[in-house]
Every structure is written in C-alpha cells, then in structure tokens.
Design a protein around this motif. Structure first.
Motif, PDB file in Angstrom:
ATOM      1  N   LYS A 127      31.964  29.949  34.141  1.00 30.12           N
ATOM      2  CA  LYS A 127      31.445  29.124  35.243  1.00 30.12           C
ATOM      3  C   LYS A 127      30.088  29.678  35.715  1.00 30.12           C
ATOM      4  CE  LYS A 127      31.888  26.127  38.675  1.00 30.12           C
ATOM      5  NZ  LYS A 127      32.101  24.703  38.518  1.00 30.12           N
ATOM      6  N   VAL A 128      30.001  31.004  35.832  1.00 34.44           N
ATOM      7  CA  VAL A 128      28.731  31.630  36.237  1.00 34.44           C
ATOM      8  C   VAL A 128      27.632  31.230  35.245  1.00 34.44           C
ATOM      9  CG1 VAL A 128      27.515  33.850  36.444  1.00 34.44           C
ATOM     10  CG2 VAL A 128      29.753  33.548  37.516  1.00 34.44           C
ATOM     11  N   GLY A 129      27.924  31.318  33.957  1.00 30.27           N
ATOM     12  CA  GLY A 129      26.953  30.925  32.933  1.00 30.27           C
ATOM     13  C   GLY A 129      26.526  29.468  33.085  1.00 30.27           C
ATOM     14  N   SER A 130      27.493  28.601  33.428  1.00 36.36           N
ATOM     15  CA  SER A 130      27.185  27.175  33.525  1.00 36.36           C
ATOM     16  C   SER A 130      26.356  26.862  34.770  1.00 36.36           C
ATOM     17  CB  SER A 130      28.480  26.346  33.523  1.00 36.36           C
ATOM     18  OG  SER A 130      29.120  26.463  34.781  1.00 36.36           O
ATOM     19  N   LEU A 131      26.395  27.750  35.757  1.00 36.55           N
ATOM     20  CA  LEU A 131      25.636  27.520  36.993  1.00 36.55           C
ATOM     21  C   LEU A 131      24.222  28.106  36.927  1.00 36.55           C
ATOM     22  CD1 LEU A 131      28.480  28.298  39.581  1.00 36.55           C
ATOM     23  CD2 LEU A 131      27.338  26.093  39.281  1.00 36.55           C
ATOM     24  N   MET A 132      23.929  28.807  35.829  1.00 37.64           N
ATOM     25  CA  MET A 132      22.658  29.521  35.718  1.00 37.64           C
ATOM     26  C   MET A 132      21.548  28.590  35.216  1.00 37.64           C
ATOM     27  SD  MET A 132      22.504  33.109  33.725  1.00 37.64           S
ATOM     28  CE  MET A 132      23.924  33.961  34.354  1.00 37.64           C
ATOM     29  N   ALA A 133      20.397  28.657  35.875  1.00 34.69           N
ATOM     30  CA  ALA A 133      19.250  27.863  35.416  1.00 34.69           C
ATOM     31  C   ALA A 133      18.675  28.490  34.141  1.00 34.69           C
ATOM     32  CB  ALA A 133      18.187  27.846  36.512  1.00 34.69           C
ATOM     33  N   PRO A 134      17.938  27.735  33.347  1.00 30.96           N
ATOM     34  CA  PRO A 134      17.291  28.332  32.181  1.00 30.96           C
ATOM     35  C   PRO A 134      16.432  29.537  32.595  1.00 30.96           C
ATOM     36  CG  PRO A 134      17.081  25.952  32.130  1.00 30.96           C
ATOM     37  CD  PRO A 134      17.683  26.288  33.463  1.00 30.96           C
ATOM     38  N   GLY A 135      16.632  30.645  31.911  1.00 30.56           N
ATOM     39  CA  GLY A 135      15.888  31.868  32.235  1.00 30.56           C
ATOM     40  C   GLY A 135      16.475  32.648  33.406  1.00 30.56           C
ATOM     41  N   GLY A 136      17.553  32.138  33.981  1.00 31.20           N
ATOM     42  CA  GLY A 136      18.146  32.792  35.146  1.00 31.20           C
ATOM     43  C   GLY A 136      19.002  33.998  34.779  1.00 31.20           C
ATOM     44  N   GLY A 137      19.503  34.670  35.806  1.00 29.99           N
ATOM     45  CA  GLY A 137      20.336  35.851  35.573  1.00 29.99           C
ATOM     46  C   GLY A 137      21.384  35.985  36.658  1.00 29.99           C
ATOM     47  N   ALA A 138      22.362  36.857  36.405  1.00 28.46           N
ATOM     48  CA  ALA A 138      23.410  37.078  37.399  1.00 28.46           C
ATOM     49  C   ALA A 138      23.736  38.564  37.518  1.00 28.46           C
ATOM     50  CB  ALA A 138      24.668  36.295  37.026  1.00 28.46           C
ATOM     51  N   PHE A 139      23.974  38.959  38.748  1.00 25.69           N
ATOM     52  CA  PHE A 139      24.495  40.300  39.025  1.00 25.69           C
ATOM     53  C   PHE A 139      25.995  40.149  39.222  1.00 25.69           C
ATOM     54  CE2 PHE A 139      26.278  42.930  42.383  1.00 25.69           C
ATOM     55  CZ  PHE A 139      25.981  44.211  41.948  1.00 25.69           C
ATOM     56  N   VAL A 140      26.763  40.975  38.471  1.00 24.36           N
ATOM     57  CA  VAL A 140      28.226  40.894  38.541  1.00 24.36           C
ATOM     58  C   VAL A 140      28.766  42.312  38.736  1.00 24.36           C
ATOM     59  CG1 VAL A 140      30.297  40.335  37.198  1.00 24.36           C
ATOM     60  CG2 VAL A 140      28.285  38.890  36.993  1.00 24.36           C
ATOM     61  N   SER A 141      29.728  42.464  39.639  1.00 21.30           N
ATOM     62  CA  SER A 141      30.380  43.776  39.731  1.00 21.30           C
ATOM     63  C   SER A 141      31.889  43.610  39.798  1.00 21.30           C
ATOM     64  CB  SER A 141      29.874  44.572  40.945  1.00 21.30           C
ATOM     65  OG  SER A 141      30.367  44.009  42.141  1.00 21.30           O
ATOM     66  N   THR A 142      32.588  44.645  39.350  1.00 21.01           N
ATOM     67  CA  THR A 142      34.044  44.666  39.391  1.00 21.01           C
ATOM     68  C   THR A 142      34.488  46.118  39.197  1.00 21.01           C
ATOM     69  OG1 THR A 142      36.070  43.669  38.493  1.00 21.01           O
ATOM     70  CG2 THR A 142      34.317  44.104  36.907  1.00 21.01           C
ATOM     71  N   CYS A 143      35.748  46.323  38.825  1.00 21.87           N
ATOM     72  CA  CYS A 143      36.201  47.693  38.607  1.00 21.87           C
ATOM     73  C   CYS A 143      37.334  47.697  37.576  1.00 21.87           C
ATOM     74  CB  CYS A 143      36.672  48.326  39.917  1.00 21.87           C
ATOM     75  SG  CYS A 143      37.886  47.334  40.809  1.00 21.87           S
ATOM     76  N   ALA A 144      37.523  48.853  36.948  1.00 21.20           N
ATOM     77  CA  ALA A 144      38.625  49.036  35.994  1.00 21.20           C
ATOM     78  C   ALA A 144      39.596  50.064  36.556  1.00 21.20           C
ATOM     79  CB  ALA A 144      38.070  49.521  34.652  1.00 21.20           C
ATOM     80  N   ASN A 145      40.859  49.890  36.247  1.00 19.54           N
ATOM     81  CA  ASN A 145      41.894  50.808  36.751  1.00 19.54           C
ATOM     82  C   ASN A 145      41.810  50.979  38.261  1.00 19.54           C
ATOM     83  OD1 ASN A 145      43.253  51.476  34.331  1.00 19.54           O
ATOM     84  ND2 ASN A 145      41.477  52.715  33.750  1.00 19.54           N
ATOM     85  N   CYS A 146      41.828  49.867  38.956  1.00 22.27           N
ATOM     86  CA  CYS A 146      41.690  49.951  40.420  1.00 22.27           C
ATOM     87  C   CYS A 146      42.754  49.082  41.088  1.00 22.27           C
ATOM     88  CB  CYS A 146      40.283  49.539  40.847  1.00 22.27           C
ATOM     89  SG  CYS A 146      39.756  47.957  40.165  1.00 22.27           S
ATOM     90  N   PRO A 147      44.017  49.474  40.969  1.00 21.65           N
ATOM     91  CA  PRO A 147      45.059  48.647  41.576  1.00 21.65           C
ATOM     92  C   PRO A 147      44.904  48.566  43.098  1.00 21.65           C
ATOM     93  CG  PRO A 147      45.953  50.750  40.793  1.00 21.65           C
ATOM     94  CD  PRO A 147      44.527  50.679  40.318  1.00 21.65           C
ATOM     95  N   ALA A 148      45.068  47.369  43.619  1.00 25.10           N
ATOM     96  CA  ALA A 148      45.021  47.142  45.067  1.00 25.10           C
ATOM     97  C   ALA A 148      45.823  45.871  45.304  1.00 25.10           C
ATOM     98  CB  ALA A 148      43.589  46.962  45.552  1.00 25.10           C
ATOM     99  N   ILE A 149      46.284  45.697  46.521  1.00 27.49           N
ATOM    100  CA  ILE A 149      47.207  44.591  46.791  1.00 27.49           C
ATOM    101  C   ILE A 149      46.573  43.229  46.486  1.00 27.49           C
ATOM    102  CG2 ILE A 149      46.661  44.361  49.259  1.00 27.49           C
ATOM    103  CD1 ILE A 149      49.814  44.169  49.591  1.00 27.49           C
TER     104      ILE A 149
END
Ligand SMILES: C[S@@+](CC[C@H](N)C(=O)[O-])C[C@H]1O[C@@H](n2cnc3c(N)ncnc32)[C@H](O)[C@@H]1O
Length: 207
Positions: A127-149
């Motif tokens: 979905k992020v890719g589909s919302l991107m304009a030609p030449g655009g970019g995205a900053f994405v963050s997340t985490c691995a091994n980070c259990p939380a409720i």
C-alpha cells in the motif's frame, strides 16, 4: 492510548535508540527537501515526526496525517497547533490506511512503528508503494523480537524485515539496525535481543 502516546513521545527525547531513529529520519527528509510537495504520515501517533517533517520541508509542502486512532489524531493536531499555530497545510484523517480511499500520490511517506501493529505488514508495505509518487520515497520503522501487548505481528530478525520490504515492491536505499544491547550481531540473533530498525525506501514502480 493517551498515556502510551505521551510515553512514546518522551522516549523520542530520552531513549538513545529512538533519538538515533529520529536523527536518521531528519537527515532523510532534509536530503529530499525541495523535491517534496506532498507529504503523508501513516500512524503519526504523538505527532513529533510530522512536526519535524514540516520544520524541514517549510510551508511549501501539503501534509496529510492518517491514523486509525482518534486519540492519536487529537494528540497530533494538538501538537501541531501548539508548535505551528499557523500551519494551514495539514489534513487530518481518522481511519485504517488500508481502508481509506486515497487517490493522491505522495512525494514522501512516513510510517513509523506501524508495521508491527497490523496482521499483514506485507500488504501495508505494498500500500505504501502504491501511494508513492514517481521518484518519491518512504521512511519506515519497526522492530524485531519486540513482544508487546499491542504488537500483533512479530518479526524474528532484521533480515526478515528487509525481505518483507523488498518482497513487496520496495527498494531499500539506506537502513539502520539498532540492537537494544551492545553485542555482536550473531549474539543478538542467537539471544533474540530486540532490534529497532528503520529504512528509507523507494518503489520499483516509481522510477
Ligand atoms: C506505535 S505508534 C507510532 C507513533 C509514531 N509514528 C512513532 O514512530 O513513534 C503507532 C500508530 O499507528 C497507528 N496505526 C496502527 N495501525 C494503523 C492503520 N492500519 N492505519 C492507520 N494508523 C494505524 C496507531 O493508532 C498509532 O497511533
């Protein structure tokens, strides 16, 4: 939701991992200053990334903030009204980004710490890719091994995150992996230590 967002906002200033991610984000948006006319933030939560983005981009950019939580939208709006009372160029929308009808395309998309909150992070990346304009970019963050409720999707490693990004039509320009403990990466993987991760990505289709 409110105490959670206040805690997360404070961690932006006090926790070195979140500070490093904020710095990475600032440098990426600064790098694209002048090319960004339309800015989308998915899941602004406390609003601090949106505030920083508008500081870097100036008045020329039109911003849209989409959050599934009405509380997050209220906090973001309050932060924006406090720090930049004259900002008329921000549109706020409450809803699930996967469900909203959004015909616009954006030059810069920010999606901090949302992937681990959804059942199907691959679909969200598409979905992020589909919302991107030609030449655009995205900053994405997340985490691995980070259990939380409220983490409904668990990444087991940074490589799994990278593979999901590239497997859903996106290309990683630069990234940063920050283990919660200062150990060699093989130890981090073996002991399943939490790793915070962020990346600047582009879309294969937007070139
Ligand atoms: C952990 S907070 C992240 C806040 C901020 N972006 C950051 O990086 O610190 C996640 C935010 O994403 C929102 N969110 C989760 N799923 C969403 C969805 N499907 N569509 C829009 N917003 C969503 C939550 O309501 C929350 O405000």
């Amino acid at each position: 939701m409110l105490p959670y967002m206040v805690g997360l906002a404070i961690s932006q200033y006090l926790w070195e991992t979140h500070r490093a991610i904020f710095e990475f984000f600032t440098l990426e948006i600064r790098r694209r200053r002048g090319q960004v006319r339309t800015y989308l933030e998915i899941g602004p939560g406390h609003g601090l990334f949106l505030d920083r983005a508008l500081s870097e981009l100036g008045h020329g950019a039109a911003a849209t903030a989409v959050d599934i939580s009405p509380t997050s939208i209220d906090i973001t709006r309050a932060i924006m009204e406090f720090f930049r009372p004259n900002a008329a160029n921000v549109t706020y929308r409450t809803g699930d980004i996967m469900m909203l009808d959004m015909p616009e395309r954006f030059d810069f998309i920010t999606m901090g710490e949302v992937l681990e909150h959804v059942d199907a992070p691959g679909r969200l990346l598409k979905k992020v890719g589909s919302l991107m304009a030609p030449g655009g970019g995205a900053f994405v963050s997340t985490c691995a091994n980070c259990p939380a409720i409220d983490h409904v999707y668990q990444f087991n490693s940074v490589d799994e995150i990278r593979a999901l990004i590239t497997g859903n039509g996106l290309r990683i320009e630069r990234d940063l992996a920050l283990p919660a403990e200062k150990l060699p990466m093989d130890e981090v993987i073996k002991r399943r230590i939490t790793v915070n991760y962020c990346a600047m990505v582009t879309s294969h289709e937007s070139h």
